[in-house]
Scaffold this active site. Sequence first.
Site, PDB file in Angstrom:
ATOM      1  N   CYS A 130       0.894  -1.273   0.110  1.00 12.56           N
ATOM      2  CA  CYS A 130      -0.037  -0.080   0.079  1.00 12.56           C
ATOM      3  C   CYS A 130       0.729   1.287   0.040  1.00 12.56           C
ATOM      4  O   CYS A 130       0.340   2.262  -0.151  1.00 12.56           O
ATOM      5  CB  CYS A 130      -0.917   0.090   1.124  1.00 12.56           C
ATOM      6  N   HIS A 148      -2.757   8.469   6.446  1.00  7.46           N
ATOM      7  CA  HIS A 148      -3.277   7.213   5.971  1.00  7.46           C
ATOM      8  C   HIS A 148      -4.362   6.662   6.122  1.00  7.46           C
ATOM      9  O   HIS A 148      -5.120   6.194   5.494  1.00  7.46           O
ATOM     10  CB  HIS A 148      -1.819   6.284   6.358  1.00  7.46           C
ATOM     11  N   GLU A 168      -0.408   5.654  13.799  1.00  7.09           N
ATOM     12  CA  GLU A 168      -0.354   7.262  13.097  1.00  7.09           C
ATOM     13  C   GLU A 168      -0.497   8.413  13.865  1.00  7.09           C
ATOM     14  O   GLU A 168       0.163   9.471  13.605  1.00  7.09           O
ATOM     15  CB  GLU A 168      -1.333   6.874  11.681  1.00  7.09           C
ATOM     16  N   LYS A 185      -9.879   8.173   3.063  1.00  5.27           N
ATOM     17  CA  LYS A 185     -10.547   6.958   3.069  1.00  5.27           C
ATOM     18  C   LYS A 185     -11.846   6.556   3.194  1.00  5.27           C
ATOM     19  O   LYS A 185     -12.397   5.826   3.046  1.00  5.27           O
ATOM     20  CB  LYS A 185      -9.499   5.840   3.688  1.00  5.27           C
ATOM     21  N   HIS A 204      -9.920   2.221   0.852  1.00  4.52           N
ATOM     22  CA  HIS A 204      -8.368   1.896   0.969  1.00  4.52           C
ATOM     23  C   HIS A 204      -8.290   1.549  -0.555  1.00  4.52           C
ATOM     24  O   HIS A 204      -8.524   0.197  -1.006  1.00  4.52           O
ATOM     25  CB  HIS A 204      -7.984   0.756   1.772  1.00  4.52           C
ATOM     26  N   PHE A 243       1.918  -2.944   4.163  1.00  8.58           N
ATOM     27  CA  PHE A 243       2.445  -4.007   4.507  1.00  8.58           C
ATOM     28  C   PHE A 243       3.910  -4.114   4.354  1.00  8.58           C
ATOM     29  O   PHE A 243       4.517  -3.409   3.626  1.00  8.58           O
ATOM     30  CB  PHE A 243       1.768  -5.300   3.656  1.00  8.58           C
TER      31      PHE A 243
END
Lengths: 334, 404
Positions: free
Chosen positions: B168, B296, B307, B325, B330, B389
């Site tokens: 991502c 994010h 975050e 998002k 996502h 990831f």
Amino acid sequence: MTRVAINAIGVVAPAPIAAVDRFDTSGLSARTAALVRDFNPRQFIAPMKMRRMNTLSRYAVSAAKLAIDDYGRELPAEMGVAIGTTFGPVQTSVDYMREYVEKGAALAPPQLFAESVANAPGSHIAIEWGLRGFNVTVTQRESSALAAAMYASSQIVKGSVRAAMIGGVEEVTEMVYSVLDRIGALDDTMSDGMVMGEGAAMLIAEASETAKYGFLAGFGISRDTTASISDWGSDPGAIVTAMRASLDDAELGVSDIDAVYASANGVRRADAVEAEAIRQLFGEVEVVKTKQIFGEYAAAGALQMVEALRSSHRNVLVSSVSAGGGIVCAVVTR
Amino acid sequence: MRKPDPNVRIAVTGAGIICAIGRNKAEVWRSIVESRDGIAKLTRFPGETFPTDIAAQVVDDLTPMLPMSRRDAKRMSRSDLLAVIAAREAIEQAGEASALPRGRAIVATGTSTGGLLEGEDYFFARLVRGRRRAPASRVLQQPTSAPSDAVARVFGLGGGVVSNATACASAGASIGMAADYLRSRHADVAVAGGSDALCRLTYSGFNVLQAVDPAPCSPFAAERKGITLGEGAAYLVLERWDDAVARGATILAELRGYGATCDAHHPTAPAEDGRGAEAAMRAALGADSVDYVNAHGTGTLLNDSAETKAIAAAVGMTIPVSSSKSYFGHTLGASGAVEAVITVMALREQIAPPTLRLGQPASDCTLDYIPHTPRPMPMKSALSNTFGFGGSNVSLLFALPERA
């Protein structure tokens, strides 16, 4: 000017080209590949960790371990990681989809999903040795490892990191092999087609005036606009552009180059275009075709770079021309 | 090797986007200001049964939006097509003033799965018809490098192609990489972004990881349960500042800097203290200040908590933060580019997009997350975060172009 020195190399190399015994090749026109054989990842990876890794990750982590052993001292802090792969974890995706079909979409194993991302090998390497710099997995067909090396080198000269683990990893899978066979890309005799290779090669690159193996002195990229989305182009000029750009980047001239480690993989038309580009730029020069030994995609192209670094030549241009038109060239010096 | 010159400024001269809330910038921004999300019942995979059944999908038929023939389009994957649609908007905008030097333009694309959707179709066809009979034409576009090749082919770009498959964080990494290649003059123009189409493996995989919220995701909220899966593509056209000025191009924003780091912690989970994300944001910021952070903000318990710590440590507790998002899910490998375009639009419009469905922020989410409705506010610069990831973190810093 910062120089990018290669001070360690680790390789999980394929054995010589031989008949494929990993999967059934009946009904296919090709039968051979350069496969990694007699590889025991337990030599390099703890069993508990190994269970969480697919073949691609095992190749990559083992090669990284060999590189770190070769480096022989404490690793620089905050190292980056840039790994090239052409097809990535196709086998893991296939294994996942088999479970998906058998058990259902809700019950496939999460561990396989975690390993289905192309950057799983780079992630394992970062975790194993605590590498906290950039961590990218670069993919551009046959040029993947060279493209990864280019990015890592740019970050070392920029000063984002002092050192990086760079390289490439690939696995020969039934899925990719049979599709390439189906479209006529494979040819056991390499008279008009390639033989697939696999394996991993990891190199430790760092800002240094001295190098154990050599320097990555320059890179050039271009694209052949005559190429279709999945085939090679026909314009030698595009290859000359990337070759010349890599020489300019290295501040070297055509006459400084002792040998070209060519992209040539047996696909006749593509090889002829590259040969013409070499002729136009260099006239007479020694041309080394490593893919006749390792096959195409071996360590995603990183083995081509390793061979150039380990050769007795002083200055080498490594060329990588991809289906789809992408071209990456690197200049390796002593 | 030539050093990426830190004194070279990077201009954004084009932007294109397609995602669940719109097929271009105008449609997307209208949805943003009207607080209208694109999350609905999953329809892409009829007959498949997943534990959750919502997604942020783009319309099925993309062909009316394509600049090439149906025949050419037939050979491309859905990820390729999304990429081409977004790249076209970006390239057309950048080329309004004068033609882009396409021969020296590189394409840098991030994607997590490329043409895996078509790979799955092929996998199923093989189960039924065997490997000798299953049609293989589209599976050729499965490699993650294919969207870059497709964009370069359709628009005749000759500078080179390079793709990132860093899960991502892919598109953020591609945008940073492209900026550095402009600074080191390995290219003169960059079409940089990302693309990812929804596929079964990803939809199933996040479900088996129990990382999907059965309801539309609610980033930073107390009741958040995970992500909503989306799809889309976005591209920026980047040029060296002086080249853009000389060309007479309209400069939308400046890409001031970027940071790329790794947690080196876990294959799928972020480091709980957010240290890698914080380091990426600090690297992107350099000596600059920031007025807004496009987070994010996935909606997972771990990400939003880590975050939040990272943002608080890097820029303090008072800078407004939001997760787009909550609108379009996502978009995975494309998210870094999709949200970069949102960040650039936020700067241009001087409106910070909100975090939708943020009723009660979680106790470990202690920042100003701009709940529910867009917030008009003066902004000179904004960060766009993208993590993935493998613990990869990328943060991009955009600024309004300074008026001469």
